[in-house]
Write a protein that holds these residues in place. Structure first.
Motif, PDB file in Angstrom:
ATOM      1  N   UNK A 171       0.843  -1.198   0.000  1.00 29.30           N
ATOM      2  CA  UNK A 171       0.000   0.000   0.000  1.00 29.30           C
ATOM      3  C   UNK A 171       0.879   1.249   0.000  1.00 29.30           C
ATOM      4  N   UNK A 172       0.547   2.217  -0.848  1.00 29.70           N
ATOM      5  CA  UNK A 172       1.332   3.449  -0.945  1.00 29.70           C
ATOM      6  C   UNK A 172       1.294   4.270   0.342  1.00 29.70           C
ATOM      7  N   UNK A 173       0.260   4.103   1.166  1.00 27.34           N
ATOM      8  CA  UNK A 173       0.121   4.870   2.405  1.00 27.34           C
ATOM      9  C   UNK A 173       0.816   4.205   3.594  1.00 27.34           C
ATOM     10  N   UNK A 174       1.266   2.984   3.420  1.00 26.89           N
ATOM     11  CA  UNK A 174       1.891   2.231   4.502  1.00 26.89           C
ATOM     12  C   UNK A 174       3.345   2.660   4.678  1.00 26.89           C
ATOM     13  N   UNK A 175       3.741   2.924   5.919  1.00 28.63           N
ATOM     14  CA  UNK A 175       5.130   3.276   6.220  1.00 28.63           C
ATOM     15  C   UNK A 175       5.592   2.464   7.424  1.00 28.63           C
ATOM     16  N   UNK A 176       6.909   2.313   7.558  1.00 29.17           N
ATOM     17  CA  UNK A 176       7.449   1.593   8.712  1.00 29.17           C
ATOM     18  C   UNK A 176       7.119   2.318  10.011  1.00 29.17           C
ATOM     19  N   UNK A 177       7.150   3.668   9.967  1.00 31.20           N
ATOM     20  CA  UNK A 177       6.829   4.454  11.161  1.00 31.20           C
ATOM     21  C   UNK A 177       5.391   4.195  11.611  1.00 31.20           C
ATOM     22  N   UNK A 178       4.493   4.163  10.651  1.00 32.74           N
ATOM     23  CA  UNK A 178       3.095   3.889  10.965  1.00 32.74           C
ATOM     24  C   UNK A 178       2.950   2.478  11.523  1.00 32.74           C
ATOM     25  N   UNK A 179       3.655   1.545  10.927  1.00 38.73           N
ATOM     26  CA  UNK A 179       3.610   0.157  11.392  1.00 38.73           C
ATOM     27  C   UNK A 179       4.113   0.038  12.829  1.00 38.73           C
ATOM     28  N   UNK A 180       5.165   0.774  13.161  1.00 34.60           N
ATOM     29  CA  UNK A 180       5.720   0.723  14.512  1.00 34.60           C
ATOM     30  C   UNK A 180       4.748   1.227  15.568  1.00 34.60           C
ATOM     31  N   UNK A 181       3.780   2.060  15.168  1.00 34.30           N
ATOM     32  CA  UNK A 181       2.813   2.625  16.105  1.00 34.30           C
ATOM     33  C   UNK A 181       1.481   1.879  16.126  1.00 34.30           C
ATOM     34  N   UNK A 182       1.398   0.790  15.394  1.00 33.33           N
ATOM     35  CA  UNK A 182       0.149   0.021  15.351  1.00 33.33           C
ATOM     36  C   UNK A 182       0.014  -0.889  16.559  1.00 33.33           C
TER      37      UNK A 182
ATOM     38  N   UNK B 189      -0.760  -4.304  18.619  1.00 30.02           N
ATOM     39  CA  UNK B 189      -0.347  -5.677  18.331  1.00 30.02           C
ATOM     40  C   UNK B 189      -1.420  -6.454  17.572  1.00 30.02           C
ATOM     41  N   UNK B 190      -2.702  -6.222  17.865  1.00 32.79           N
ATOM     42  CA  UNK B 190      -3.747  -7.000  17.186  1.00 32.79           C
ATOM     43  C   UNK B 190      -3.793  -6.695  15.692  1.00 32.79           C
TER      44      UNK B 190
ATOM     45  N   UNK C  49      -1.075  -5.786  13.920  1.00 30.11           N
ATOM     46  CA  UNK C  49       0.136  -6.393  13.356  1.00 30.11           C
ATOM     47  C   UNK C  49      -0.067  -7.885  13.106  1.00 30.11           C
ATOM     48  N   UNK C  50      -0.810  -8.566  14.000  1.00 28.78           N
ATOM     49  CA  UNK C  50      -1.090  -9.984  13.802  1.00 28.78           C
ATOM     50  C   UNK C  50      -1.885 -10.200  12.520  1.00 28.78           C
ATOM     51  N   UNK C  51      -2.807  -9.311  12.233  1.00 26.29           N
ATOM     52  CA  UNK C  51      -3.608  -9.425  11.014  1.00 26.29           C
ATOM     53  C   UNK C  51      -2.761  -9.196   9.770  1.00 26.29           C
ATOM     54  N   UNK C  52      -1.917  -8.173   9.823  1.00 25.01           N
ATOM     55  CA  UNK C  52      -1.112  -7.809   8.667  1.00 25.01           C
ATOM     56  C   UNK C  52      -0.087  -8.896   8.371  1.00 25.01           C
ATOM     57  N   UNK C  53       0.515  -9.442   9.406  1.00 24.03           N
ATOM     58  CA  UNK C  53       1.592 -10.404   9.218  1.00 24.03           C
ATOM     59  C   UNK C  53       1.119 -11.807   8.876  1.00 24.03           C
ATOM     60  N   UNK C  54      -0.152 -12.087   9.096  1.00 27.18           N
ATOM     61  CA  UNK C  54      -0.618 -13.460   8.852  1.00 27.18           C
ATOM     62  C   UNK C  54      -1.038 -13.650   7.399  1.00 27.18           C
TER      63      UNK C  54
END
Length: 152
Positions: free
Chosen positions: A131-142, A144-145, A147-152
């Protein structure tokens, strides 16, 4: 073009609420308002109902009740095309709307709770590294629930 008001008489457009529990027809998950005195009066009334909505009921029930009140009898409401503005209800044996998702679906709105899980379950969770709007900084502030969805 579906969100534009081609009919000058239409004041409010929303998704269809197929459940009578919400006192249909409006699903307040997706709504579009034309700015005019009728919709300003409606917004004013809804803002003043917020304490009641969350004390005794939900916003959808309150909205569907208020648009039928005599004070709003000149308000023109219509639903958005359901196949394009789809309310995602999961249900086995063809009872849900997940089978309706197509390349023509303009907007997919998950109904109820656990929205992220519903999107993930039907393969429509796209907030990841593609996704063009996705950034590592945004991911770091998400949380845990998420992150489990995104990573699975």
């Amino acid at each position: 073009p579906w969100l534009h008001f081609h009919n000058p008489l239409v004041d409010v457009r929303s998704e269809l609420a197929p459940s009578y529990g919400s006192r249909a027809p409006a699903n307040t998950g997706v709504m579009v308002f034309r700015s005019n005195p009728r919709t300003i009066r409606l917004a004013y009334a809804m803002v003043h109902l917020i304490p009641i909505m969350y004390w005794r009921t939900c916003d959808q029930l309150a909205f569907n009740t208020i648009i039928r009140h005599h004070m709003f009898r000149q308000l023109h409401y219509e639903t958005l095309p359901r196949r394009l503005f789809l309310d995602l209800h999961l249900g086995g044996e063809g009872k849900g709307t997940e089978g309706w998702i197509s390349s023509d679906t303009f907007l997919l709105h998950a109904v109820g709770s656990e929205k992220e899980a519903k999107f993930h379950q039907v393969g429509q969770w796209h907030f990841n590294s593609t996704c063009a709007l996705h950034t590592d900084e945004l991911r770091d502030n998400m949380p845990a629930k998420f992150l489990k969805l995104i990573d699975s």
